[in-house]
Design an enzyme around this catalytic site. Structure first.
Site, short mmCIF file in Angstrom:
data_model
loop_
_atom_site.label_atom_id
_atom_site.label_comp_id
_atom_site.label_asym_id
_atom_site.label_seq_id
_atom_site.Cartn_x
_atom_site.Cartn_y
_atom_site.Cartn_z
N LEU A 34 0.91 -1.06 -0.02
CA LEU A 34 -0.07 0.06 0.20
C LEU A 34 1.07 1.13 0.16
CD1 LEU A 34 -2.74 -1.03 2.52
CD2 LEU A 34 -2.73 -1.57 0.24
N HIS A 38 -3.35 4.19 -2.38
CA HIS A 38 -4.20 3.34 -1.67
C HIS A 38 -4.72 4.13 -0.33
CE1 HIS A 38 -1.57 0.09 -3.60
NE2 HIS A 38 -2.87 -0.26 -4.00
N GLY A 148 -9.41 2.92 -7.99
CA GLY A 148 -8.67 3.91 -8.53
C GLY A 148 -8.57 4.04 -10.14
N LYS A 150 -6.46 5.04 -12.06
CA LYS A 150 -5.20 4.45 -12.71
C LYS A 150 -5.28 3.22 -13.58
CE LYS A 150 -1.40 2.78 -10.93
NZ LYS A 150 -0.96 1.82 -12.02
N GLN A 154 -9.63 -1.54 -16.11
CA GLN A 154 -10.39 -2.34 -14.83
C GLN A 154 -11.57 -1.78 -14.27
OE1 GLN A 154 -7.69 -4.23 -11.32
NE2 GLN A 154 -8.45 -2.36 -10.50
N SER A 186 2.21 3.70 -8.08
CA SER A 186 2.29 2.25 -8.38
C SER A 186 3.03 1.29 -7.34
CB SER A 186 2.32 1.88 -9.81
OG SER A 186 2.50 0.45 -9.87
#
Length: 289
Positions: A34, A38, A148, A150, A154, A186
């Site tokens: 994390l 996060h 997220g 990013k 997904q 990341s």
């Protein structure tokens, strides 16, 4: 109330049974390691629900045979401290054995939308991701879940799954968190050497260059120019401009929100990034006239 660590389904059920049935629950699914990104997801979840469950599970189904499952960073003790500091109620950290029956046969198919862009580079990745997310929804039974931006494809696929399968969970997308120099946070950034980290900045520079344009062809041309200039420092996988709901390429007449997404290897580390922008070809024509 102290943080509860649930290592299997029974622990999770017990934790849920101790709560008032009227309390809302938010889920933040993670693979651990994390970071500040996060933390922002957990804070968003806390702002929207009474209780927050953070899952920490490195999901083998979403890693290909030549990907980094075995070396993916695992920092469980530090992750617990992050969850505790951010006010999570439960960390659900199951083993692979407790999540997947060895004779498992049924999973979730991501369909055609999961076979393009990132899915084309990582066959089967989104099937594995959706399978574990649906399992987490069934186990945690949250009112909402936070993901997220990013990982834009997904996020789009999870929204599609929830809509197509009538899953009663609200999906919340949270903005990408970046370092001051623009690098998207990341868990894989820790793999980068100092030199590679500098090279990785070409991804966010390319996105900023593309986002300064409003016509699709100019967006892509601006982004590619930056990436071409950094070609000796990274191996480009793709740079695409797509519809945010379907991840199909947009044409030159497209107007409205789009996702400019990029993926590249820097050294041995594969990174992805994206930006949401608004396309207006008509405005571009007026500017050029």
């Amino acid at each position: 109330m102290d943080l509860i660590v649930a290592k299997d389904r029974l622990d999770l059920v017990k934790a849920r049974s101790d709560w008032d049935g009227g309390e809302s629950v938010a889920l933040v699914p993670t693979m651990g390691a994390l970071h500040a990104g996060h933390r922002s997801l957990i804070r968003e979840a806390r702002a929207r629900a009474d209780r927050v469950v953070v899952s920490i599970f490195v999901n083998p189904l979403q890693f290909g045979p030549n990907e980094d499952f075995s070396r993916y960073p695992r920092t469980f003790d530090a992750d617990l401290e992050v969850c505790r500091a951010e006010g999570a109620a439960v960390v659900f950290a199951p083993s692979v054995e407790s999540m997947y029956d060895p004779e498992r046969q049924v999973g979730v198919s991501s369909g055609a939308m999961g076979e393009v862009v990132e899915g084309a580079s990582r066959p089967g990745h989104f099937d594995g991701m959706l399978t574990v997310v649906l399992k987490l929804f069934n186990l945690v039974q949250p009112d909402l879940a936070v993901f997220g931006q990013k990982d834009a494809q997904q996020l789009a696929l999870i929204r599609r799954m929830v809509r197509d399968l009538d899953v009663p969970v609200e999906i919340v997308g949270a903005p990408t968190v970046r370092e001051p120099d623009g690098l998207a946070l990341s868990s894989r950034n820790r793999y980068l050497s100092a030199v590679e980290r500098g090279s990785a900045l070409a991804l966010s520079r390319a996105l900023r260059a593309g986002a300064a344009e409003t016509a699709p062809s100019k967006v892509l041309a601006a982004a590619r120019a930056v990436l071409d200039a950094a070609a000796s420092e990274l191996a480009l996988d793709y740079v695409v401009l797509v519809d945010p709901a379907t991840f199909t390429p947009v044409d030159e007449s497209y107007s409205g929100e789009a996702v400019l997404a990029v993926a590249a290897k820097v050294g041995n580390t594969r990174l992805i990034d994206n930006v949401i922008l608004t396309l207006d070809p008509l405005e571009d024509q007026i500017t050029d006239s």
